[in-house]
Design a protein around this motif. Structure first.
Motif, PDB file in Angstrom:
ATOM      1  N   ARG B  20       0.836  -1.196   0.000  1.00  0.00           N
ATOM      2  CA  ARG B  20       0.000   0.000   0.000  1.00  0.00           C
ATOM      3  C   ARG B  20       0.871   1.246   0.000  1.00  0.00           C
ATOM      4  O   ARG B  20       1.889   1.301   0.691  1.00  0.00           O
ATOM      5  N   ASP B  49      -2.917   6.320  -1.958  1.00  0.00           N
ATOM      6  CA  ASP B  49      -3.813   7.148  -1.146  1.00  0.00           C
ATOM      7  C   ASP B  49      -3.164   8.517  -0.986  1.00  0.00           C
ATOM      8  O   ASP B  49      -1.947   8.634  -0.975  1.00  0.00           O
ATOM      9  N   ILE B  73      -5.055  15.802   7.477  1.00  0.00           N
ATOM     10  CA  ILE B  73      -4.698  15.922   8.895  1.00  0.00           C
ATOM     11  C   ILE B  73      -4.446  17.400   9.145  1.00  0.00           C
ATOM     12  O   ILE B  73      -3.623  18.016   8.474  1.00  0.00           O
ATOM     13  N   GLN B  86       6.782  14.898   8.892  1.00  0.00           N
ATOM     14  CA  GLN B  86       6.893  13.823   9.873  1.00  0.00           C
ATOM     15  C   GLN B  86       5.517  13.333  10.328  1.00  0.00           C
ATOM     16  O   GLN B  86       5.321  12.142  10.565  1.00  0.00           O
ATOM     17  N   THR B  87       4.557  14.259  10.426  1.00  0.00           N
ATOM     18  CA  THR B  87       3.191  13.851  10.759  1.00  0.00           C
ATOM     19  C   THR B  87       2.691  12.828   9.743  1.00  0.00           C
ATOM     20  O   THR B  87       2.079  11.819  10.102  1.00  0.00           O
ATOM     21  N   ARG B  90       4.313   9.551  10.410  1.00  0.00           N
ATOM     22  CA  ARG B  90       3.706   8.889  11.570  1.00  0.00           C
ATOM     23  C   ARG B  90       2.391   8.230  11.179  1.00  0.00           C
ATOM     24  O   ARG B  90       2.094   7.110  11.601  1.00  0.00           O
ATOM     25  N   TYR B  91       1.608   8.947  10.360  1.00  0.00           N
ATOM     26  CA  TYR B  91       0.351   8.384   9.869  1.00  0.00           C
ATOM     27  C   TYR B  91       0.623   7.126   9.059  1.00  0.00           C
ATOM     28  O   TYR B  91      -0.032   6.090   9.250  1.00  0.00           O
ATOM     29  N   GLU B  94       1.501   4.302  11.419  1.00  0.00           N
ATOM     30  CA  GLU B  94       0.341   3.823  12.166  1.00  0.00           C
ATOM     31  C   GLU B  94      -0.606   3.015  11.290  1.00  0.00           C
ATOM     32  O   GLU B  94      -1.197   2.044  11.725  1.00  0.00           O
ATOM     33  N   GLU B  95      -0.766   3.454  10.042  1.00  0.00           N
ATOM     34  CA  GLU B  95      -1.713   2.795   9.142  1.00  0.00           C
ATOM     35  C   GLU B  95      -1.069   1.647   8.376  1.00  0.00           C
ATOM     36  O   GLU B  95      -1.717   1.016   7.542  1.00  0.00           O
ATOM     37  N   TYR B  97       1.398   1.557   6.066  1.00  0.00           N
ATOM     38  CA  TYR B  97       1.737   1.700   4.642  1.00  0.00           C
ATOM     39  C   TYR B  97       3.143   1.177   4.375  1.00  0.00           C
ATOM     40  O   TYR B  97       4.013   1.226   5.241  1.00  0.00           O
TER      41      TYR B  97
END
Lengths: 138, 256
Positions: B20, B49, B73, B86-87, B90-91, B94-95, B97
């Motif tokens: 992904r 995405d 976000i 960096q956000t 982090r996403y 977490e998800e 990818y």
């Protein structure tokens, strides 16, 4: 030859004592955290000691061939720089933390919005299990 | 990987082998062009995405991006380019990818070129792939002092990485899982692109470059990375030297 006269010593003891008491009072009232107070306590103690035993300072000044007044000034600057450096470290720590918290907050807000969306969908059509919502809608 | 509808337009199909991909777009006050950027991605790279990290914009950037169908976000305060990117990482971590692209919100990067970046990642040849303006046949965009600056910076970075890097300031990049996890844990703030290469090197991750043409910026000057010649140069070089002496980052978990 002594440099410090008794008036000087009284002034030093008073200054050191007031600084020390102020620091303790601030900690007691929880307006100053202990971890940030170490340098202040050390500074206050140093001023106090140099008022009580001024011969130590005079002896050191003689040994390194400096006038005691110059030595005092030099030590003051040194302490102030140490405190400033300490502040820079604290500020860096806090800005790093703030960045992390900001990111975490934004990610959590997004997650809440997504969960809300899912709950709404689930209420509309309960039996159908829903996969992750697609990020792209065209 | 869920195939997104292609809308009938021919985007080059990319076989990610079940992986992904996420495209991270840091955006600060880009309301005017963000929709164009998102549509470009939806049409020409529908296999990824799209995540817009709205870096505390004062205009309608977040709203416009949502209208266009991107995930957004919103950072409550402006963190700067490093914190915003960096956000996104982090996403991506977490998800879960596998691939994360960095893509500018001002329309200078081409969605059709994203496919070029994934090749070395999928082949396992690199952890980060840089789209280089200077490897592209007619891609030279920098001129004068800016050109000199990038050349000097490129030589220093090449020396540090012990590998030829032509475009260390490029914000058109693709990161694999290991790089995603590293950047999620630690990403430079001030001059993130060149500095992050040093960070990768120190952690033993591999970098490679592929040619990438970019568009001439349509509106506005380079607000994100202004190249103020000598001033910028000295600051980046200082940051790079400091990066070299910093203690290595300890990652929470090992990434396979």
């Amino acid at each position: 030859m002594y440099f410090f006269r008794w008036e000087h010593r009284v002034a030093l003891v008073l200054a050191g004592g007031v600084l020390l008491l102020t620091t303790f009072e601030l900690i007691r009232k929880r307006r100053l955290r202990e971890e940030y107070s170490v340098l202040w306590i050390l500074t206050a103690a140093a001023i106090l000691v140099s008022g009580i035993y001024p011969r130590v300072l005079e002896w050191v000044a003689m040994k390194i061939a400096l006038h005691p007044a110059v030595l005092m000034t030099f030590l003051c600057v040194l302490f102030l720089m140490a405190i400033l450096l300490h502040y820079s470290v604290v500020i860096s720590k806090h800005s790093e933390r703030e960045k992390g918290l900001t990111q975490e907050l934004a990610l959590l807000k997004d997650e809440i919005a997504r969960l809300r969306e899912e709950v709404k969908e689930a209420r509309k059509a309960p039996p159908e299990p829903k996969p992750r919502p697609p990020a792209l809608r065209t | 990987m869920p195939q997104e509808p292609n809308n009938g337009r021919a985007g080059r199909q990319v076989d990610l082998g079940g992986r992904r991909a996420l495209t991270i777009i840091p955006a600060y006050n880009e309301a005017d062009c963000i929709q164009r950027v998102i549509r470009d991605l939806q049409e020409r790279a529908p296999w990824t995405d799209v995540l817009v990290v709205n870096d505390g914009s004062r205009d309608a950037t977040g709203l416009r991006a949502r209208e266009a169908g991107a995930r957004v976000i919103d950072l409550p305060v402006n963190l700067g380019i490093g914190g915003a990117v960096q956000t996104g990482y982090r996403y991506a971590r977490e998800e879960g990818y596998d691939v994360a692209f960095q893509f500018d919100g001002d329309g200078q990067h081409r969605a059709s070129r994203l496919a070029d970046l994934v090749g070395p990642l999928l082949a396992g040849d690199a952890d980060l792939v840089i789209g280089s303006r200077f490897l592209a046949p007619r891609g030279m965009t920098a001129r004068g002092m800016r050109w000199v600056g990038i050349k000097i910076l490129a030589s220093v970075i090449s020396l540090v990485l012990r590998q030829r890097v032509t475009d260390p300031t490029s914000g058109f990049r693709a990161a694999g899982r290991r790089a995603i996890h590293l950047f999620a844990a630690e990403y430079p703030q001030d001059y993130p692109e060149p500095e992050s290469l040093v960070l990768l090197r120190k952690q033993g991750l591999r970098v490679c470059e592929v040619p990438a043409t970019i568009r001439r910026r349509r509106d506005g000057a380079s607000s994100i990375r202004p190249l103020h010649g000598a001033h910028y140069m000295s600051k980046v070089l200082l940051a790079v030297v400091m990066d070299l002496v910093k203690a290595p980052v300890r990652l929470e978990e090992e990434v396979a």
